[in-house]
Design an enzyme around this catalytic site. Structure first.
Site, PDB file in Angstrom:
ATOM      1  N   CYS A  87       0.843  -1.206   0.000  1.00 14.78           N
ATOM      2  CA  CYS A  87       0.000   0.000   0.000  1.00 14.78           C
ATOM      3  C   CYS A  87       0.881   1.259   0.000  1.00 14.78           C
ATOM      4  CB  CYS A  87      -0.960  -0.048   1.186  1.00 14.78           C
ATOM      5  SG  CYS A  87      -2.332   1.117   1.048  1.00 14.78           S
ATOM      6  N   HIS A 195      -3.485  -5.670   1.054  1.00 15.61           N
ATOM      7  CA  HIS A 195      -2.758  -5.910   2.309  1.00 15.61           C
ATOM      8  C   HIS A 195      -2.690  -7.398   2.647  1.00 15.61           C
ATOM      9  CE1 HIS A 195      -2.368  -1.744   3.908  1.00 15.61           C
ATOM     10  NE2 HIS A 195      -3.400  -1.514   3.121  1.00 15.61           N
ATOM     11  N   GLU A 197      -0.868  -8.787   4.780  1.00 15.88           N
ATOM     12  CA  GLU A 197      -0.686  -8.963   6.235  1.00 15.88           C
ATOM     13  C   GLU A 197      -2.024  -8.909   6.974  1.00 15.88           C
ATOM     14  OE1 GLU A 197      -0.568  -6.198   4.716  1.00 15.88           O
ATOM     15  OE2 GLU A 197      -0.769  -4.450   6.022  1.00 15.88           O
TER      16      GLU A 197
END
Lengths: 224, 84
Positions: A87, A195, A197
């Site tokens: 990002c 994302h 994660e």
């Protein structure tokens, strides 16, 4: 395996990245403030996390791209080290010239915060080798400036060289070629707006497939 | 010497803000509005009276930080403060 995680003023996904890497992907995590200039040579992976570094002043990622730590990141990438920008980290890598193209304001003006379906365009290299080309992943996005811009001729060149790794099934931001994530020609630097994660335990675990690809690549490289 | 840098998305790069403002103006009856482009202005105060020096420095600033040439174009305006 050791992962260096960089924090800029305004980073806000560094904790999430640290959690995913250390608790779930099996890395030892090491945090670095952006004003430091660490030697990353004992790291296997360096992460520029998501967030709003420097409040997105001037352009998203522009100020962070000239932070002191970026000299360390460039040196590490120059020696073939794995660098991942998520990002805002993707925006920083583009601004720093480590990845081609740039991220502009979403064409629809809205801040887009949702799960998106991604298509794996290439499974060559460190980042997607646990996947198959054409496979889909569900991973969240959360950005206002995620419209990937690069000349059309470059899109074709990148596609033919396997540098486009992920595309959106339903383009949420107007990115050229539906591009969600790209790597450099050497494939050791990867940037993506979604994302991974954040897709490790709750609604989707598809982010783990990217972390497992990285682990798989590093283990193979270590054995060879 | 003051340098004023005008920065816009390049021609061919869609400007969502300008497009939205343009539509709002047209809705309000400004039927002669063809398009709107929105950009930003950066004023840099320079410790020099030399136009050449100021221009050279600001050009370099644009190339290294102020402007992203992939998506933006710019113009530098030099303002001699003695004349206001």
């Amino acid at each position: 395996m050791k992962a260096g995680i960089v924090t800029f003023p305004g980073s806000n996904c560094d904790d999430d990245a640290y959690y995913a890497l250390t608790h779930l992907a099996g890395f030892q995590g090491e945090r670095h403030w952006h004003k430091s200039t660490p030697d990353f040579s004992d790291c296997d992976l360096v992460i520029l996390p998501g967030g709003f570094s420097y409040g997105d002043y001037l352009r998203c990622g522009a100020m962070a791209a000239v932070s002191p730590i970026m000299e360390s990141v460039k040196a590490f990438a120059g020696k073939g080290g794995l660098v991942l920008g998520i990002c805002n980290g993707f925006q920083i890598l583009c601004e720093a010239g480590l990845l081609p193209g740039a991220l502009a304001r979403n064409s629809g003006l809205t801040f887009s915060c949702q799960d998106v379906v991604l298509k794996v365009e290439s499974n060559q290299g460190p980042w997607t080798n646990e996947l198959t080309a054409g496979q889909t992943l569900t991973i969240p996005i959360a950005h206002g400036d995620g419209r990937y811009v690069i000349p059309e001729a470059e899109v074709e060149r990148m596609r033919s060289r396997g540098e486009i790794l992920l595309t959106y099934q339903n383009n949420p931001n107007g990115s050229v070629g539906d591009i969600a994530g790209v790597c450099n020609a050497q494939k050791n630097v990867f940037g993506l707006m979604p994302h991974p994660e954040r897709a490790t335990d709750l609604r989707s675990r598809d982010g783990m497939k990217i972390w497992r690809s990285v682990v798989n690549f590093l283990e193979k490289r270590r054995r060879s | 010497m003051k340098a004023r840098v005008h920065i816009f998305y390049k021609d061919g790069v869609f400007d969502p803000q300008g497009n939205t403002v343009s539509q709002a103006l047209q809705r309000q009856g400004f039927s002669r509005v063809a398009s709107v482009r929105m950009g930003k202005v950066i004023d840099v105060e320079m410790n020099t009276t030399s136009t050449e020096e100021a221009k050279r420095d600001v050009q370099k600033m644009c190339d290294t930080l102020l402007v992203n040439p992939v998506i933006e174009s710019y113009q530098i305006e030099l303002i001699n403060q003695g004349k206001g």
